[in-house]
Design a protein around this motif. Structure first.
Motif, PDB file in Angstrom:
ATOM      1  N   GLY A 190       0.810  -1.219   0.000  1.00 44.59           N
ATOM      2  CA  GLY A 190       0.000   0.000   0.000  1.00 44.59           C
ATOM      3  C   GLY A 190       0.838   1.261   0.000  1.00 44.59           C
ATOM      4  N   ALA A 191       1.897   1.279   0.799  1.00 40.33           N
ATOM      5  CA  ALA A 191       2.755   2.459   0.879  1.00 40.33           C
ATOM      6  C   ALA A 191       3.478   2.712  -0.437  1.00 40.33           C
ATOM      7  CB  ALA A 191       3.767   2.292   2.012  1.00 40.33           C
ATOM      8  N   VAL A 192       4.034   1.652  -1.007  1.00 41.46           N
ATOM      9  CA  VAL A 192       4.780   1.788  -2.258  1.00 41.46           C
ATOM     10  C   VAL A 192       3.846   2.146  -3.414  1.00 41.46           C
ATOM     11  CG1 VAL A 192       6.178   0.553  -3.956  1.00 41.46           C
ATOM     12  CG2 VAL A 192       6.627   0.256  -1.509  1.00 41.46           C
ATOM     13  N   ALA A 193       2.651   1.564  -3.421  1.00 44.48           N
ATOM     14  CA  ALA A 193       1.699   1.828  -4.505  1.00 44.48           C
ATOM     15  C   ALA A 193       1.293   3.303  -4.536  1.00 44.48           C
ATOM     16  CB  ALA A 193       0.465   0.946  -4.346  1.00 44.48           C
ATOM     17  N   PHE A 194       1.006   3.882  -3.372  1.00 53.76           N
ATOM     18  CA  PHE A 194       0.628   5.298  -3.361  1.00 53.76           C
ATOM     19  C   PHE A 194       1.797   6.171  -3.776  1.00 53.76           C
ATOM     20  CE2 PHE A 194       0.686   9.343  -0.977  1.00 53.76           C
ATOM     21  CZ  PHE A 194      -0.283  10.006  -1.730  1.00 53.76           C
ATOM     22  N   ALA A 195       2.984   5.856  -3.294  1.00 54.50           N
ATOM     23  CA  ALA A 195       4.168   6.638  -3.654  1.00 54.50           C
ATOM     24  C   ALA A 195       4.399   6.597  -5.163  1.00 54.50           C
ATOM     25  CB  ALA A 195       5.392   6.125  -2.919  1.00 54.50           C
ATOM     26  N   ALA A 196       4.215   5.424  -5.753  1.00 50.56           N
ATOM     27  CA  ALA A 196       4.401   5.290  -7.195  1.00 50.56           C
ATOM     28  C   ALA A 196       3.353   6.086  -7.956  1.00 50.56           C
ATOM     29  CB  ALA A 196       4.334   3.817  -7.596  1.00 50.56           C
ATOM     30  N   ALA A 197       2.114   6.071  -7.454  1.00 50.74           N
ATOM     31  CA  ALA A 197       1.038   6.823  -8.111  1.00 50.74           C
ATOM     32  C   ALA A 197       1.270   8.321  -7.996  1.00 50.74           C
ATOM     33  CB  ALA A 197      -0.308   6.452  -7.490  1.00 50.74           C
ATOM     34  N   ALA A 198       1.791   8.757  -6.840  1.00 51.63           N
ATOM     35  CA  ALA A 198       2.062  10.185  -6.639  1.00 51.63           C
ATOM     36  C   ALA A 198       3.184  10.652  -7.554  1.00 51.63           C
ATOM     37  CB  ALA A 198       2.423  10.457  -5.178  1.00 51.63           C
ATOM     38  N   GLY A 199       4.174   9.789  -7.764  1.00 50.94           N
ATOM     39  CA  GLY A 199       5.234  10.068  -8.718  1.00 50.94           C
ATOM     40  C   GLY A 199       6.177  11.181  -8.337  1.00 50.94           C
ATOM     41  N   GLN A 200       6.200  11.583  -7.066  1.00 53.15           N
ATOM     42  CA  GLN A 200       7.058  12.683  -6.653  1.00 53.15           C
ATOM     43  C   GLN A 200       7.889  12.329  -5.424  1.00 53.15           C
ATOM     44  OE1 GLN A 200       4.894  16.469  -6.408  1.00 53.15           O
ATOM     45  NE2 GLN A 200       3.218  15.526  -7.530  1.00 53.15           N
ATOM     46  N   ALA A 201       8.102  11.044  -5.209  1.00 52.09           N
ATOM     47  CA  ALA A 201       8.796  10.606  -3.997  1.00 52.09           C
ATOM     48  C   ALA A 201      10.310  10.715  -4.170  1.00 52.09           C
ATOM     49  CB  ALA A 201       8.403   9.180  -3.646  1.00 52.09           C
ATOM     50  N   ASP A 202      10.882  11.856  -3.795  1.00 53.85           N
ATOM     51  CA  ASP A 202      12.326  12.007  -3.805  1.00 53.85           C
ATOM     52  C   ASP A 202      12.747  12.722  -2.526  1.00 53.85           C
ATOM     53  OD1 ASP A 202      11.382  14.530  -4.232  1.00 53.85           O
ATOM     54  OD2 ASP A 202      12.184  14.753  -6.255  1.00 53.85           O
ATOM     55  N   GLY A 203      14.026  12.665  -2.206  1.00 54.29           N
ATOM     56  CA  GLY A 203      14.508  13.333  -1.003  1.00 54.29           C
ATOM     57  C   GLY A 203      13.844  12.797   0.254  1.00 54.29           C
ATOM     58  N   ALA A 204      13.331  13.710   1.075  1.00 53.52           N
ATOM     59  CA  ALA A 204      12.689  13.329   2.331  1.00 53.52           C
ATOM     60  C   ALA A 204      11.468  12.457   2.089  1.00 53.52           C
ATOM     61  CB  ALA A 204      12.294  14.580   3.119  1.00 53.52           C
ATOM     62  N   ALA A 205      10.751  12.725   0.991  1.00 52.60           N
ATOM     63  CA  ALA A 205       9.575  11.923   0.673  1.00 52.60           C
ATOM     64  C   ALA A 205       9.964  10.472   0.414  1.00 52.60           C
ATOM     65  CB  ALA A 205       8.853  12.506  -0.540  1.00 52.60           C
ATOM     66  N   LEU A 206      11.070  10.276  -0.287  1.00 53.14           N
ATOM     67  CA  LEU A 206      11.539   8.917  -0.543  1.00 53.14           C
ATOM     68  C   LEU A 206      11.893   8.215   0.762  1.00 53.14           C
ATOM     69  CD1 LEU A 206      12.364   6.700  -2.488  1.00 53.14           C
ATOM     70  CD2 LEU A 206      14.610   7.788  -2.690  1.00 53.14           C
ATOM     71  N   GLY A 207      12.481   8.959   1.693  1.00 55.30           N
ATOM     72  CA  GLY A 207      12.787   8.397   3.002  1.00 55.30           C
ATOM     73  C   GLY A 207      11.539   7.943   3.721  1.00 55.30           C
ATOM     74  N   CYS A 208      10.458   8.716   3.596  1.00 57.75           N
ATOM     75  CA  CYS A 208       9.189   8.346   4.235  1.00 57.75           C
ATOM     76  C   CYS A 208       8.594   7.100   3.595  1.00 57.75           C
ATOM     77  CB  CYS A 208       8.195   9.502   4.148  1.00 57.75           C
ATOM     78  SG  CYS A 208       8.441  10.767   5.411  1.00 57.75           S
ATOM     79  N   VAL A 209       8.729   6.991   2.271  1.00 56.63           N
ATOM     80  CA  VAL A 209       8.223   5.801   1.584  1.00 56.63           C
ATOM     81  C   VAL A 209       8.941   4.556   2.102  1.00 56.63           C
ATOM     82  CG1 VAL A 209       8.009   4.613  -0.622  1.00 56.63           C
ATOM     83  CG2 VAL A 209       7.655   7.077  -0.500  1.00 56.63           C
ATOM     84  N   VAL A 210      10.258   4.629   2.143  1.00 58.88           N
ATOM     85  CA  VAL A 210      11.054   3.482   2.587  1.00 58.88           C
ATOM     86  C   VAL A 210      10.724   3.152   4.044  1.00 58.88           C
ATOM     87  CG1 VAL A 210      13.385   2.641   3.036  1.00 58.88           C
ATOM     88  CG2 VAL A 210      12.916   3.957   0.956  1.00 58.88           C
ATOM     89  N   ALA A 211      10.654   4.185   4.884  1.00 62.44           N
ATOM     90  CA  ALA A 211      10.354   3.960   6.303  1.00 62.44           C
ATOM     91  C   ALA A 211       8.983   3.337   6.490  1.00 62.44           C
ATOM     92  CB  ALA A 211      10.454   5.281   7.069  1.00 62.44           C
ATOM     93  N   ALA A 212       7.999   3.836   5.736  1.00 59.61           N
ATOM     94  CA  ALA A 212       6.648   3.293   5.852  1.00 59.61           C
ATOM     95  C   ALA A 212       6.605   1.841   5.411  1.00 59.61           C
ATOM     96  CB  ALA A 212       5.675   4.131   5.023  1.00 59.61           C
ATOM     97  N   ALA A 213       7.237   1.544   4.280  1.00 49.59           N
ATOM     98  CA  ALA A 213       7.209   0.186   3.753  1.00 49.59           C
ATOM     99  C   ALA A 213       7.951  -0.792   4.658  1.00 49.59           C
ATOM    100  CB  ALA A 213       7.803   0.154   2.345  1.00 49.59           C
TER     101      ALA A 213
END
Length: 271
Positions: A190-213
């Motif tokens: 679920g976390a990765v799917a939303f991040a992929a759909a948002a398409g803007q996960a870089d920097g701190a956002a990418l860190g949040c994606v990884v942490a959430a997953a």
């Protein structure tokens, strides 16, 4: 990319009520499984407290908390929907706890527990659905509320298992270990799917994606896989899962704010 400031009151609200809802789902499930009856009351108390604290956190987001009744005067608003669902969850959890204390029939308890569990699932989803809007393309996808619900699942299962470890030490938790494993896998997806759909996960956002997953997904899944082999470590595995899942749940909710460029102030100080 300039982002909207993270609304911490709303992050805590959705995180705590999501965990509360799925904790009570486990309580309701055990009404049928009967694996940890001694944990029913304390787990119900935990769900109730988390839901209340989460609800209070949402009120602190209002610039004028004293006008909360005015905010609830619009039945089509997200605030109204969330408040009703949290309120109904608390009511049914409270009724269930009273029924436990008074020795109500198994059938009556099951009905109340199932209804409460439905509201628990709904609040974990609708707390995210409220943010879907065309003015925020990154938010305007069902993957957002689905991620809210899926990341809350392992937190709720882990919270229930912590109570079981403390109050029903001889319980057979094989089904809940599997539930934790599955919930962790779904949370990561679920976390990765939303991040992929948002398409803007870089920097701190990418860190949040990884942490959430990892924290809300991989860690609980691994702990769920280990539980059948190491039942004597139930408390350690459950507590570790809960702690990691709580952080991961918060990271997912922070991610939402990080992937949206501001167009207008979403939360004007009008309440």
């Amino acid at each position: 990319m300039e982002t909207i400031s993270i609304q911490w009151s709303l992050v805590l609200f959705t995180a705590l009520t999501g965990i509360a809802g799925w904790t009570f789902v486990c309580v309701a499930a055990d009404e049928f499984l009967g694996r940890a009856k001694a944990a029913a009351f304390p787990a119900g108390i935990a769900a109730f407290v988390l839901a209340v604290v989460g609800g209070l956190a949402s009120v602190t987001h209002l610039s004028h908390p004293d006008r909360i009744m005015g905010a609830l005067g619009h039945p089509t608003s997200g605030i109204f929907t969330e408040a009703v669902l949290v309120g109904l969850l608390c009511v049914f959890v409270a009724v269930y706890l009273v029924m436990l204390k008074r020795g109500a029939s198994d059938g009556a308890r099951k009905v109340v527990a199932v209804i409460g569990a439905v509201f628990g699932v709904l609040i974990s989803f609708m707390a995210g659905e409220s943010y879907m809007m065309s003015s925020r393309p990154a938010w305007d996808t069902l993957l957002l509320p689905l991620g809210y619900m899926l990341t809350a699942m392992p937190g709720g299962v882990a919270c229930y298992l912590v109570v079981v470890a403390a109050k029903a030490k001889d319980a057979q938790v094989g089904e809940y270990a599997k539930a934790l494993l599955v919930a962790g896998v779904l949370a990561a997806i679920g976390a990765v799917a939303f991040a992929a759909a948002a398409g803007q996960a870089d920097g701190a956002a990418l860190g949040c994606v990884v942490a959430a997953a990892v924290l809300a997904g991989v860690v609980p899944a691994v702990c769920g896989a280990l539980l059948p082999k190491k039942p004597q470590q139930l408390m350690a595995l459950a507590a570790g899962s809960l702690a990691c899942a709580a952080v991961g749940i918060v990271c997912y909710r922070c991610l939402m704010w990080m992937v949206s460029e501001p167009v207008a102030n979403l939360f004007l100080n009008i309440l």
